[in-house]
Motif scaffolding. Sequence first.
Motif, short mmCIF file in Angstrom:
data_model
loop_
_atom_site.label_atom_id
_atom_site.label_comp_id
_atom_site.label_asym_id
_atom_site.label_seq_id
_atom_site.Cartn_x
_atom_site.Cartn_y
_atom_site.Cartn_z
N TYR A 85 36.34 37.35 48.95
CA TYR A 85 35.73 37.34 47.63
C TYR A 85 36.00 36.02 46.94
O TYR A 85 37.15 35.62 46.80
N PRO A 86 34.95 35.33 46.48
CA PRO A 86 35.19 34.14 45.66
C PRO A 86 35.46 34.55 44.21
O PRO A 86 35.06 35.62 43.78
N SER B 224 25.25 29.80 39.79
CA SER B 224 24.45 29.90 41.01
C SER B 224 23.06 29.29 40.77
O SER B 224 22.04 29.97 40.83
N LEU C 90 34.95 35.15 31.06
CA LEU C 90 35.10 36.61 30.90
C LEU C 90 33.76 37.30 31.18
O LEU C 90 33.69 38.27 31.93
N TYR C 91 32.69 36.76 30.58
CA TYR C 91 31.36 37.35 30.81
C TYR C 91 31.01 37.34 32.29
O TYR C 91 30.57 38.34 32.86
N THR D 14 32.88 37.23 34.89
CA THR D 14 33.69 38.12 35.72
C THR D 14 32.99 39.47 35.85
O THR D 14 33.00 40.08 36.92
N TYR D 15 32.35 39.92 34.78
CA TYR D 15 31.58 41.17 34.84
C TYR D 15 30.19 40.96 35.45
O TYR D 15 29.74 41.74 36.27
N HIS D 16 29.54 39.90 35.03
CA HIS D 16 28.22 39.49 35.52
C HIS D 16 28.23 39.40 37.06
O HIS D 16 27.27 39.75 37.73
N GLY D 17 29.36 38.94 37.62
CA GLY D 17 29.58 39.06 39.06
C GLY D 17 28.84 38.07 39.93
O GLY D 17 28.67 38.31 41.13
N VAL D 18 28.39 36.95 39.38
CA VAL D 18 27.72 35.95 40.20
C VAL D 18 28.70 34.82 40.52
O VAL D 18 29.23 34.18 39.62
#
Lengths: 394, 394
Positions: free
Chosen positions: B60-61, B96, B266-267, B269-273
């Motif tokens: 996991y990056p 990304s 923080l955003y 980390t949830y956004h996950g990209v």
Amino acid sequence: MNKNLDSLTEYPFYFLRELLSTVENNPEETLGLHIGEPKNIPPKEALNLLNKHSDLYSKYPTSKGEYFLRESYCNWLKSRFGIKSIDSDKNVLPISGSREGIFSFIQATIDTSKKNPTVIIPNPFYKIYEGAATMADASTYYVNSLEENNFKPNFKDIPENVLKDCQLLILCSPSNPTGYCIDKDEYLYLLNLAERYDFLVCSDECYTDIYESSHASPPGLLESCDITENNSKAVVFHSLSKRSNLAGLRSGFITANESIINDLLLYRTYHGVTLSLPTQMASSWAWDDSSHVEKNRRDYDKKYEIAISALQDVPKIMRPPGGFYIWLKVPSDDQLFAKRLYEESNVIVLPGSYLAIENERVNPGKGFVRIAIVHEAEIIEQALTAVNQTYTKV
Amino acid sequence: MNKNLDSLTEYPFYFLRELLSTVENNPEETLGLHIGEPKNIPPKEALNLLNKHSDLYSKYPTSKGEYFLRESYCNWLKSRFGIKSIDSDKNVLPISGSREGIFSFIQATIDTSKKNPTVIIPNPFYKIYEGAATMADASTYYVNSLEENNFKPNFKDIPENVLKDCQLLILCSPSNPTGYCIDKDEYLYLLNLAERYDFLVCSDECYTDIYESSHASPPGLLESCDITENNSKAVVFHSLSKRSNLAGLRSGFITANESIINDLLLYRTYHGVTLSLPTQMASSWAWDDSSHVEKNRRDYDKKYEIAISALQDVPKIMRPPGGFYIWLKVPSDDQLFAKRLYEESNVIVLPGSYLAIENERVNPGKGFVRIAIVHEAEIIEQALTAVNQTYTKV
């Protein structure tokens, strides 16, 4: 900045770092069993495809993904869940792993023009569900998964006013962290509820291929519905991270009815998250091939065998029905247990209370620790023997 | 579903497909100059790094990205824009690609608790800006970039009530599609405005490394501010898609002050990209190396030379200051021109009116077509000769 950011909480690993920060251990000898990252190696064939097609990194991939990839999704869904009808042009879309897929799905779905939009979430839960609801301006309602119910989330007792406001009900099966698997009757019950109260059932099934080799595979939500029906309430997320040990590839897909997929395709065209063409080729192979997944399962069988026998002083210890965790009830406070284990043996596990919130006067993660059974045999044996020792002492 | 989806419009390429759908051409002989996708090959060294480190696709990056990658961002910013102070731990984050980065930044930024949140957008514009504002519940205010002002967006005439509501002002320099480059004085003017009215200046600089080799490089927003100051209003987006012909790698980064970067981390980390570790290694190389970028620029010099000389009947035709488009004023309606060109020569260009909206009674894209000067010499010569022919006939 967006005011909802103020309500986002830190990740469980942040609190874990705080908890262990006062202990001085040699980091090179730490055995970390707190993270759910597979340690088995990714299939060579998938990596070879990435390498072989690396010239395609020059090309923009589309949000919809290539035909061959969407066909692989559908063929896998048919063989894995025995479903008959699914359309690769209408019912599937690539996502960059389940975290990204679920977060963006919730942003694209919640309708704030309706009264008190609510997301129902099992408790304990994967933190993304909560943060995604927060950012989408939705309320959350938690459903406890308690040991006394074999960790089955208590969906039967959701009050009617919550069901009326509900726009999304989230499932995770096999569950992270408990390993509980939802059965077909439960899926049917929830889909009926979704019909009656007009909400979507959003099923995170990223652990669905990790279960005991000699057992039947965990059912999926798609087995209880027809996703080609335009009023289907099911939305399902799958990923290669666990199935194929490709956590770093960030490759998964979403399945839903045509109208939802159309809306998501439009959203994702702006959202701008796509899978590179080499990633699409490697992913297509990984969804098509079952032998590497069977080998993976046999590896997990061995890992659990070692783990369970190391936990010799834990009464009635059993491998859970799915996933790759042990959700261990400890004879003390879970934070104290995790800290003491780290002090005594330089082994890290995740306190269960960090994965749940207090709800109906109980934090259902309290008194549990989550242990990832992912490492090679020697590490599992050493770490779980240490867990067993601390267990007998506290 | 989220009601804002109803306000998202289709992409320009959707309307282009509609426009050309009645013409029957041999698709295998079509010369498509409508898409801004580089055709030069990606640097071998970057692809080799992806291949060499493919075992890291198991890991996991993180959302923050590795230290070596953030250092590469900062070293490049220092050498490219001559800035002195920037902190790789506090001022940069991987994204990304610019599409994903800008879209998610706008979602994380717009504060709907304030009155009438507004995003100011140059017109014509990259469609993502508009869709991102729509999904974030913000109003849009457009600033025309007209030929009579050499395509400089008319920021001087923004009414005060708009400036008061403005939360984000978006720049694109070099501009897609006009090629106009914002100068230092203009950046300073806008940053002063941002201070006075408390908004962020969000600068999309993904074309910043594509300009005529013998000319000075286009200035960047960072040259006009100190990003390490905590009240800095600048937010800048960079990407490898154009610089390194790696459009499919989806790799870029965002630069901002520490407080914004903390919120975004923080955003996200949830956004996950995230960027895979092999992508981070290849990207680090591509930001560190300048020789492949210089070679790229020399290639574009040749492409433009061929294109400009093929357009022999277009008066005062010139290469624009930056980017890889020709924003061609045509002697007829732009849709008619594009359709006729396709009918006569099987060459596709993008009608400018699809890239702009009617604003102050004018669509500033009307009467222009966007031509991507990205293909190999023979294709450019053939296609632009066809453009020249249609130009003389309409």
